[in-house]
Design an enzyme around this catalytic site. Structure first.
Site, PDB file in Angstrom:
ATOM      1  CD  GLU A 237     -10.131   3.854  -9.913  1.00 39.14           C
ATOM      2  OE1 GLU A 237     -10.161   4.065  -8.839  1.00 39.14           O
ATOM      3  OE2 GLU A 237      -8.920   3.573 -10.454  1.00 39.14           O
TER       4      GLU A 237
ATOM      5  NE  ARG B 200      -5.933   2.048  -0.375  1.00 37.50           N
ATOM      6  CZ  ARG B 200      -5.016   2.985  -0.063  1.00 37.50           C
ATOM      7  NH1 ARG B 200      -4.340   3.125   0.957  1.00 37.50           N
ATOM      8  NH2 ARG B 200      -4.469   3.332  -1.212  1.00 37.50           N
TER       9      ARG B 200
ATOM     10  CG  ASN C  95      -4.071  -2.227 -11.479  1.00 42.57           C
ATOM     11  OD1 ASN C  95      -4.105  -2.874 -12.397  1.00 42.57           O
ATOM     12  ND2 ASN C  95      -4.857  -0.951 -11.596  1.00 42.57           N
ATOM     13  NE  ARG C  96       1.146   1.708 -10.848  1.00 43.38           N
ATOM     14  CZ  ARG C  96      -0.441   2.145 -10.740  1.00 43.38           C
ATOM     15  NH1 ARG C  96      -1.282   1.001 -10.674  1.00 43.38           N
ATOM     16  NH2 ARG C  96      -0.906   2.936 -10.174  1.00 43.38           N
TER      17      ARG C  96
HETATM   18  O1  0X9 Z   1      -3.587   3.376  -9.468  1.00 45.12           O
HETATM   19  C1  0X9 Z   1      -4.370   2.531  -9.855  1.00 45.12           C
HETATM   20  O2  0X9 Z   1      -3.735   1.262 -10.022  1.00 45.12           O
HETATM   21  C2  0X9 Z   1      -5.817   2.793 -10.160  1.00 45.12           C
HETATM   22  N1  0X9 Z   1      -6.518   3.607  -9.249  1.00 45.12           N
HETATM   23  S1  0X9 Z   1      -6.768   3.194  -7.702  1.00 45.12           S
HETATM   24  O3  0X9 Z   1      -7.198   4.367  -6.843  1.00 45.12           O
HETATM   25  N2  0X9 Z   1      -8.002   2.189  -7.694  1.00 45.12           N
HETATM   26  O4  0X9 Z   1      -5.644   2.453  -7.298  1.00 45.12           O
HETATM   27  C3  0X9 Z   1      -5.986   3.125 -11.619  1.00 45.12           C
HETATM   28  C4  0X9 Z   1      -5.433   2.359 -12.744  1.00 45.12           C
HETATM   29  C5  0X9 Z   1      -5.910   2.526 -14.147  1.00 45.12           C
HETATM   30  N3  0X9 Z   1      -5.083   1.896 -15.184  1.00 45.12           N
HETATM   31  C6  0X9 Z   1      -5.635   1.650 -16.417  1.00 45.12           C
HETATM   32  N4  0X9 Z   1      -6.780   1.545 -16.517  1.00 45.12           N
HETATM   33  N5  0X9 Z   1      -4.981   1.258 -17.294  1.00 45.12           N
HETATM   34 ZN    ZN Z   2      -7.819   0.234  -7.193  1.00 45.54          ZN
END
Ligand code: 0X9
Ligand code: ZN
Length: 426
Positions: free
Chosen positions: A386, A187, A257-258
């Site tokens: 971000e 999104r 991202n996890r």
């Molecule tokens: O939570 C996340 O995956 C990221 N924020 S978001 O609002 N775009 O979903 C931040 C992840 C940051 N992690 C690292 N830079 N290690």
């Molecule tokens: Zn994100």
């Protein structure tokens, strides 16, 4: 087909498109303002316990931080009574999201009426994954010496995942690399726009930016989460994850991202619940899109000086680690690079960025791409940017705001690239 046949066909097509589209009727958006760490903890607990409540940003209490939460109509009264009983600060921002979502959708479709693929005007609209791919594919023809496109794999729904390499065409091989990705989260629409703007700066505006390409190559993947991104265009504007089914038949999608294999699976920072937005998957790299990004990171690993992942929103330069409150060995070097970006932006537009370790500045995350880039792919500097909020949820800037957002962000990216190149000459 007769003319009437055509008209009926088009009407049917249009209504089926409209029917598929989630209209967010009576969805509400609240702004919440925790006043201390116990209120912050309570909100975090709610974010975990109520997958129906879509927290649209990080939950933090210092500096008068607010967080927006989006709710389906049937959840609104439970938020209000809960917040009243705990005397938490809240404010209704949007009573019914649907006219806003529709207006933005109409604006974007209108902006694209004159679109003549493969040409795209980054500042004039948000583009689909297929449109972005058509544009990428056209670049090697226009810039035979400087642009190369490679497909690294497929998304779960079999969309081709493409990567663009930009060089200055001098034929020197194995230069150090700046690797940028966008749209890990579906999104966050300003992210692919930003990736495309960087591409246009390096290719169309080469004269001005050639210093950034003299000793470095740039590798750019505008859309990692192709299926999720497509879904936000065609079905549900605020989708975040991938579209691969999970072990829970009611819940689709994993947070890329996890899903990465460096310190994957810590409970602080990711979730084992497939219905949550930070679901980490059953195993690291069980998403084809994560595998593709992993392969790209590993392929460029020996040359990788700067990994930059474009997200929104919040105005942060986030550095590893996300999974621990320890700091990486070269933290100060990475901070210096982030500082160069923050200073450049504040001087040019007064835009304020915070920067530092994800764990401290934002919240714990585990299995994210930046931690993997630093911890496994040996990037010298790894960072998540971000980009600023836009629109009513933060993820949905108006088309008319794209230009301001990407030109400001480019000032920061350009300054950080220059700093990386200065510090790590080839
Ligand atoms: O939570 C996340 O995956 C990221 N924020 S978001 O609002 N775009 O979903 C931040 C992840 C940051 N992690 C690292 N830079 N290690
Ligand atoms: Zn994100």
């Amino acid at each position: 087909m007769t003319l009437i046949g055509h008209i009926i066909f088009l009407l049917l097509l249009q209504s089926s498109v409209l029917l598929a589209w989630q209209d967010y009727k009576d969805y509400q958006v609240y702004e919440l303002t925790p006043r201390d760490s116990s209120e912050e903890s309570l909100l975090r607990k709610l974010a975990r316990e109520k997958p129906q409540w879509d927290f649209l940003g990080p939950i933090r209490w210092h500096n008068e931080s607010t967080v927006r939460v989006m709710l389906p109509p049937e959840e609104a009264s439970s938020l209000v009574s809960l917040f009243e009983s705990h005397q938490l600060r809240y404010r209704l921002l949007i009573k019914d999201l649907s006219p806003l979502v529709q207006a933005q959708r109409a604006e974007n479709l209108r902006s694209k009426q004159r679109l003549q693929l493969p040409h795209i005007d980054v500042l004039a609209a948000f583009y689909t994954h297929a449109e972005i791919n058509a544009y990428l594919d056209s670049l090697p023809e226009r810039y035979p010496k400087r642009a190369q496109v490679k497909q690294f794999g497929w998304s779960y729904e079999r969309r081709p995942l493409k990567v663009l390499t930009i060089s200055n065409g001098d034929g020197r091989r194995n230069k150090p690399v700046i690797l940028i990705d966008g749209t890990v989260h579906a999104r966050e629409w300003i992210s692919p726009s930003m990736a495309l703007y960087i591409i246009q700066q390096l290719l169309d505006n080469y004269e001005e930016n050639q210093g950034l390409l003299q000793d470095y190559d740039w590798v750019i993947m505008p859309v990692v989460n192709a299926d999720g991104y497509e879904y936000t265009h065609s079905e549900s504007r605020y989708w975040r994850k991938t579209r691969k089914p999970t072990t829970d038949p009611d819940c689709v999608g994993t947070d890329i991202n996890r899903n990465f294999a460096h310190e994957w699976g810590h409970d602080a920072g990711s979730s084992s619940d497939p219905c949550e937005d930070i679901y980490r998957g059953e195993r690291p790299f069980d998403q084809p899109e994560s595998q593709v990004l992993r392969d790209i990171l590993l392929q460029y690993s020996p040359r990788l000086k700067w990994y930059l992942s474009l997200h929104s929103y919040g105005n942060y330069f986030l550095l590893p680690w996300g999974y621990t409150n320890n700091l990486p060995e070269n933290y100060q070097d990475m901070m210096d690079v982030a500082e160069a970006g923050a200073f450049a932006i504040v001087h040019s537009t007064n835009g304020i960025y915070s920067y530092g370790s994800t764990y401290y500045v934002l919240y714990p995350t585990s299995g994210d791409t930046a931690d993997y880039a630093l911890g496994v792919a040996n990037a010298t500097v790894a960072m998540t940017m971000e980009l600023p909020a836009g629109g009513f949820s933060g993820f949905d800037p108006w088309v008319s705001h794209i230009e301001g957002l990407v030109t400001e962000s480019w000032v920061g990216v350009r300054a950080m690239a220059a700093e990386v190149i200065r510090r790590y000459p080839s």
